[in-house]
Design a protein around this motif. Structure first.
Motif, PDB file in Angstrom:
ATOM      1  N   THR A 117       1.357   9.250  10.092  1.00 16.33           N
ATOM      2  CA  THR A 117       1.384   8.643   8.750  1.00 16.33           C
ATOM      3  C   THR A 117      -0.391   8.639   8.858  1.00 16.33           C
ATOM      4  O   THR A 117      -0.365   7.606   9.625  1.00 16.33           O
ATOM      5  CB  THR A 117       2.648   7.635   9.073  1.00 16.33           C
ATOM      6  N   SER A 118       0.108   8.126   7.802  1.00 21.69           N
ATOM      7  CA  SER A 118      -2.093   7.836   7.538  1.00 21.69           C
ATOM      8  C   SER A 118      -1.555   7.068   5.610  1.00 21.69           C
ATOM      9  O   SER A 118      -0.537   7.134   5.136  1.00 21.69           O
ATOM     10  CB  SER A 118      -2.760   8.647   6.923  1.00 21.69           C
ATOM     11  N   PRO A 119      -2.830   6.335   5.543  1.00 24.28           N
ATOM     12  CA  PRO A 119      -2.521   4.642   4.565  1.00 24.28           C
ATOM     13  C   PRO A 119      -3.510   5.276   3.384  1.00 24.28           C
ATOM     14  O   PRO A 119      -4.397   6.835   3.657  1.00 24.28           O
ATOM     15  CB  PRO A 119      -3.349   3.768   4.119  1.00 24.28           C
ATOM     16  N   GLY A 155       0.670  -1.039  -0.164  1.00 26.01           N
ATOM     17  CA  GLY A 155       0.312   0.078  -0.292  1.00 26.01           C
ATOM     18  C   GLY A 155       0.719   0.771   0.169  1.00 26.01           C
ATOM     19  O   GLY A 155       2.134   1.376  -0.211  1.00 26.01           O
ATOM     20  N   THR A 156      -0.176   2.124   0.085  1.00 27.34           N
ATOM     21  CA  THR A 156       1.232   3.439   0.110  1.00 27.34           C
ATOM     22  C   THR A 156      -0.041   4.558   1.042  1.00 27.34           C
ATOM     23  O   THR A 156      -0.990   4.352   1.559  1.00 27.34           O
ATOM     24  CB  THR A 156       0.247   4.522  -1.671  1.00 27.34           C
ATOM     25  N   PHE A 157       1.095   5.408   1.528  1.00 24.14           N
ATOM     26  CA  PHE A 157       1.208   6.004   3.049  1.00 24.14           C
ATOM     27  C   PHE A 157       1.983   7.447   2.574  1.00 24.14           C
ATOM     28  O   PHE A 157       2.719   7.509   2.014  1.00 24.14           O
ATOM     29  CB  PHE A 157       1.970   5.771   4.099  1.00 24.14           C
ATOM     30  N   VAL A 158       1.165   8.282   3.243  1.00 24.71           N
ATOM     31  CA  VAL A 158       1.747   9.564   3.498  1.00 24.71           C
ATOM     32  C   VAL A 158       2.274  10.117   4.115  1.00 24.71           C
ATOM     33  O   VAL A 158       1.435  10.089   5.721  1.00 24.71           O
ATOM     34  CB  VAL A 158       0.855  11.351   2.460  1.00 24.71           C
ATOM     35  N   GLU A 159       3.257  11.077   4.817  1.00 25.83           N
ATOM     36  CA  GLU A 159       3.823  11.435   6.294  1.00 25.83           C
ATOM     37  C   GLU A 159       3.707  12.442   6.134  1.00 25.83           C
ATOM     38  O   GLU A 159       4.480  13.826   5.418  1.00 25.83           O
ATOM     39  CB  GLU A 159       5.322  10.651   6.142  1.00 25.83           C
ATOM     40  N   THR A 160       2.845  13.441   7.146  1.00 29.53           N
ATOM     41  CA  THR A 160       3.740  14.745   7.223  1.00 29.53           C
ATOM     42  C   THR A 160       4.106  14.959   9.297  1.00 29.53           C
ATOM     43  O   THR A 160       4.224  13.808   9.931  1.00 29.53           O
ATOM     44  CB  THR A 160       2.510  15.579   7.644  1.00 29.53           C
TER      45      THR A 160
END
Length: 282
Positions: free
Chosen positions: A150-152, A141-146
């Motif tokens: 981190t969220s999928p 899967g793909t995740f975004v980190e800020t």
């Protein structure tokens, strides 16, 4: 060799470090902020491109070495053979969207991908001006980190084909692409700079489709490799018009022909329309 998730952790850290360097040049706070813009084959190159390329390569090689991995970066590939003979090869674009970086649109990105044979298995795409880092490994899967964590990310397309939004380039356009865009049923367009930013716009559901048609030149491996994996692991698709997958680290670093990236909705229909339309225009 380290576990792939350990390698991903290292790559994410390097991605954030690279973003910090780019932002220092972008905001004029670097120790020597002059970009010293040069043009190679009509494409701009700045000291920021070179500084980040050296940073990423040095950090990866220090952490992972050269025994198990090969390295291909936009700024160094000409000093290497076109095809790296390692089974695992890093493909790096230290600054995707140099024109947008120079023109201060904010639409530039960093691409770091790990390819096994000819297909990506790990990818990091950083968009410094949104302070977001997107990452994926094959099958996970793909995740975004800020800064907030981190969220999928998972795409759930549900539009009619005529309501899809095409994300298009401001600068890299040709007559064949313009002709195709006129003939497709989806007329909404959104202009965005770098390919990394185009693909993250699809992931963020701000756009739905991206099309590339090579003309006298073509996008390179490092333009497409990392963005492809973060899109497909989020549920999107990224193929040639005939449905075949992209291949990386071959004998040619160019991605010739017609490519279509989408949120997966009507992907095959749009590919078939593109092939039929361009076939009938010749």
């Amino acid at each position: 060799m380290k576990d792939l998730q350990d390698i991903l952790k290292i790559t994410r850290q390097i991605g954030w470090g690279a973003a910090e360097i780019l932002r220092s040049y972008y905001n004029g706070t670097a120790q020597y902020p002059d970009l010293d813009i040069q043009y190679k084959q009509n494409e701009p190159v700045t000291v920021a491109d070179l500084a980040v390329s050296q940073y990423i390569l040095t950090q990866l090689e220090t952490a992972l070495g050269n025994q198990d991995f090969g390295y291909i970066s936009e700024e160094t590939y000409k000093s290497q053979q076109a095809r790296n003979t390692h089974d695992l090869v890093w493909i790096i674009d230290p600054l995707d969207g140099t024109r947008d970086f120079i023109n201060k649109t904010g639409e530039y990105a960093i691409h770091i991908a790990l390819v096994q044979q000819t297909r990506p298995i790990l990818a990091v795409v950083v968009v410094p001006e949104t302070e977001k880092l997107y990452f994926a490994t094959k099958g996970n899967g793909t995740f975004v980190e800020t800064a907030n964590g981190t969220s999928p990310i998972k795409l759930h397309p549900d539009k009619k084909i005529e309501d899809l939004t095409l994300v298009v380039s401001r600068s890299h356009r040709n007559e064949e692409l313009e002709y195709l865009l006129e003939k497709l049923p989806c007329k909404n367009q959104k202009a965005i700079g770098s390919i990394g930013c185009k693909i993250t716009a699809i992931i963020e559901q701000q756009a739905d489709v991206y099309i590339s048609i090579s003309g006298k030149s073509a996008p390179k491996d490092w333009d497409m490799c990392a963005p492809e994996l973060i899109l497909t692991e989020a549920g999107g698709k990224f193929t040639h018009f005939d449905g075949t997958p992209l291949q990386y680290n071959t004998d040619d670093i160019h991605q010739w022909g017609g490519l279509l990236a989408s949120n997966s909705q009507d992907h095959e229909i749009l590919c078939q329309l593109a092939e039929k339309t361009l076939g009938s225009s010749k």
